[in-house]
Design a protein around this motif. Structure first.
Motif, PDB file in Angstrom:
ATOM      1  N   LEU A  87     -67.577  57.114 -10.047  1.00  0.00           N
ATOM      2  CA  LEU A  87     -67.442  58.283  -9.176  1.00  0.00           C
ATOM      3  C   LEU A  87     -68.813  58.881  -8.853  1.00  0.00           C
ATOM      4  N   ASP A  88     -69.692  58.973  -9.837  1.00  0.00           N
ATOM      5  CA  ASP A  88     -71.038  59.500  -9.614  1.00  0.00           C
ATOM      6  C   ASP A  88     -71.794  58.669  -8.581  1.00  0.00           C
ATOM      7  N   GLN A  89     -71.686  57.350  -8.675  1.00  0.00           N
ATOM      8  CA  GLN A  89     -72.367  56.461  -7.735  1.00  0.00           C
ATOM      9  C   GLN A  89     -71.897  56.681  -6.305  1.00  0.00           C
ATOM     10  N   ARG A  90     -70.661  57.101  -6.151  1.00  0.00           N
ATOM     11  CA  ARG A  90     -70.086  57.314  -4.820  1.00  0.00           C
ATOM     12  C   ARG A  90     -70.164  58.768  -4.365  1.00  0.00           C
ATOM     13  N   GLY A  91     -70.717  59.622  -5.214  1.00  0.00           N
ATOM     14  CA  GLY A  91     -70.883  61.020  -4.862  1.00  0.00           C
ATOM     15  C   GLY A  91     -69.581  61.799  -4.780  1.00  0.00           C
ATOM     16  N   VAL A  92     -68.601  61.396  -5.578  1.00  0.00           N
ATOM     17  CA  VAL A  92     -67.289  62.062  -5.567  1.00  0.00           C
ATOM     18  C   VAL A  92     -67.276  63.176  -6.606  1.00  0.00           C
ATOM     19  N   TYR A  93     -66.920  64.384  -6.179  1.00  0.00           N
ATOM     20  CA  TYR A  93     -66.797  65.508  -7.104  1.00  0.00           C
ATOM     21  C   TYR A  93     -65.500  65.345  -7.902  1.00  0.00           C
ATOM     22  N   TYR A  94     -65.579  65.539  -9.192  1.00  0.00           N
ATOM     23  CA  TYR A  94     -64.404  65.419 -10.058  1.00  0.00           C
ATOM     24  C   TYR A  94     -64.528  66.373 -11.223  1.00  0.00           C
ATOM     25  N   GLN A  95     -63.421  66.564 -11.896  1.00  0.00           N
ATOM     26  CA  GLN A  95     -63.388  67.312 -13.142  1.00  0.00           C
ATOM     27  C   GLN A  95     -62.861  66.378 -14.220  1.00  0.00           C
ATOM     28  N   HIS A  96     -63.471  66.456 -15.392  1.00  0.00           N
ATOM     29  CA  HIS A  96     -63.023  65.648 -16.530  1.00  0.00           C
ATOM     30  C   HIS A  96     -62.255  66.562 -17.474  1.00  0.00           C
ATOM     31  N   PHE A  97     -61.010  66.227 -17.704  1.00  0.00           N
ATOM     32  CA  PHE A  97     -60.176  66.967 -18.643  1.00  0.00           C
ATOM     33  C   PHE A  97     -60.012  66.096 -19.881  1.00  0.00           C
ATOM     34  N   PRO A  98     -60.854  66.339 -20.907  1.00  0.00           N
ATOM     35  CA  PRO A  98     -60.814  65.517 -22.119  1.00  0.00           C
ATOM     36  C   PRO A  98     -59.443  65.520 -22.772  1.00  0.00           C
ATOM     37  N   PRO A  99     -59.054  64.432 -23.387  1.00  0.00           N
ATOM     38  CA  PRO A  99     -59.894  63.256 -23.532  1.00  0.00           C
ATOM     39  C   PRO A  99     -59.673  62.205 -22.460  1.00  0.00           C
ATOM     40  N   ASP A 100     -58.579  62.276 -21.694  1.00  0.00           N
ATOM     41  CA  ASP A 100     -58.179  61.107 -20.901  1.00  0.00           C
ATOM     42  C   ASP A 100     -58.049  61.263 -19.396  1.00  0.00           C
ATOM     43  N   GLN A 101     -58.243  62.414 -18.828  1.00  0.00           N
ATOM     44  CA  GLN A 101     -57.914  62.612 -17.417  1.00  0.00           C
ATOM     45  C   GLN A 101     -59.125  62.995 -16.576  1.00  0.00           C
ATOM     46  N   ILE A 102     -59.136  62.455 -15.350  1.00  0.00           N
ATOM     47  CA  ILE A 102     -60.089  62.853 -14.324  1.00  0.00           C
ATOM     48  C   ILE A 102     -59.271  63.416 -13.173  1.00  0.00           C
ATOM     49  N   LYS A 103     -59.730  64.530 -12.617  1.00  0.00           N
ATOM     50  CA  LYS A 103     -59.034  65.162 -11.491  1.00  0.00           C
ATOM     51  C   LYS A 103     -60.004  65.256 -10.325  1.00  0.00           C
ATOM     52  N   ILE A 104     -59.556  64.768  -9.178  1.00  0.00           N
ATOM     53  CA  ILE A 104     -60.335  64.773  -7.946  1.00  0.00           C
ATOM     54  C   ILE A 104     -59.470  65.468  -6.907  1.00  0.00           C
ATOM     55  N   GLY A 105     -59.688  66.751  -6.720  1.00  0.00           N
ATOM     56  CA  GLY A 105     -58.819  67.505  -5.815  1.00  0.00           C
ATOM     57  C   GLY A 105     -57.402  67.487  -6.357  1.00  0.00           C
ATOM     58  N   THR A 106     -56.472  66.920  -5.587  1.00  0.00           N
ATOM     59  CA  THR A 106     -55.071  66.827  -6.019  1.00  0.00           C
ATOM     60  C   THR A 106     -54.758  65.493  -6.692  1.00  0.00           C
ATOM     61  N   ILE A 107     -55.762  64.645  -6.812  1.00  0.00           N
ATOM     62  CA  ILE A 107     -55.583  63.307  -7.383  1.00  0.00           C
ATOM     63  C   ILE A 107     -55.879  63.349  -8.882  1.00  0.00           C
ATOM     64  N   ASN A 108     -54.979  62.788  -9.671  1.00  0.00           N
ATOM     65  CA  ASN A 108     -55.115  62.702 -11.123  1.00  0.00           C
ATOM     66  C   ASN A 108     -55.272  61.233 -11.500  1.00  0.00           C
ATOM     67  N   PHE A 109     -56.274  60.940 -12.327  1.00  0.00           N
ATOM     68  CA  PHE A 109     -56.563  59.562 -12.704  1.00  0.00           C
ATOM     69  C   PHE A 109     -56.778  59.479 -14.202  1.00  0.00           C
ATOM     70  N   TRP A 110     -56.120  58.521 -14.810  1.00  0.00           N
ATOM     71  CA  TRP A 110     -56.253  58.253 -16.243  1.00  0.00           C
ATOM     72  C   TRP A 110     -56.912  56.877 -16.386  1.00  0.00           C
ATOM     73  N   PRO A 111     -58.236  56.840 -16.618  1.00  0.00           N
ATOM     74  CA  PRO A 111     -58.967  55.571 -16.651  1.00  0.00           C
ATOM     75  C   PRO A 111     -58.452  54.539 -17.649  1.00  0.00           C
ATOM     76  N   ARG A 112     -58.000  54.970 -18.834  1.00  0.00           N
ATOM     77  CA  ARG A 112     -57.557  54.002 -19.853  1.00  0.00           C
ATOM     78  C   ARG A 112     -56.401  53.154 -19.360  1.00  0.00           C
ATOM     79  N   THR A 113     -55.458  53.783 -18.660  1.00  0.00           N
ATOM     80  CA  THR A 113     -54.284  53.054 -18.181  1.00  0.00           C
ATOM     81  C   THR A 113     -54.385  52.678 -16.710  1.00  0.00           C
TER      82      THR A 113
END
Length: 92
Positions: free
Chosen positions: A22-48
């Motif tokens: 995400l950093d390489q692409r310049g995308v703003y995100y929030q990290h909700f430890p331990p497992d979630q990334i939130k990008i606007g209304t999009i929720n992403f769980w990298p492990r799964t």
């Protein structure tokens, strides 16, 4: 030294890889430890690789960083300027 990686280590590695992607692409995100990334209304769980969008009520068929890329392109997520870690997002 053991070559086995436990689930916690795999999750941490997936999170680190996703945040770098995400950093390489310049995308703003929030990290909700331990497992979630939130990008606007999009929720992403990298492990799964699971992706949901607020208000949709179910998981997206797309998975992983490739699926996230498709969803981000469709959503035209705002991009930031600069590389400061304080700009890219933060942990809550």
């Amino acid at each position: 030294m053991s070559l086995a990686i436990n689930k916690e280590q795999l999750a941490a590695l997936a999170m680190k890889e996703s945040m770098a992607w995400l950093d390489q692409r310049g995308v703003y995100y929030q990290h909700f430890p331990p497992d979630q990334i939130k990008i606007g209304t999009i929720n992403f769980w990298p492990r799964t690789g699971t992706i949901t969008v607020d208000g949709e009520g179910q998981r997206r068929a797309e998975k992983g960083l490739a699926g996230l890329e498709v969803i981000l392109a469709a959503a035209a997520t705002p991009r930031h300027r600069g590389t400061s870690s304080s700009i890219r997002g933060h942990s809550l």
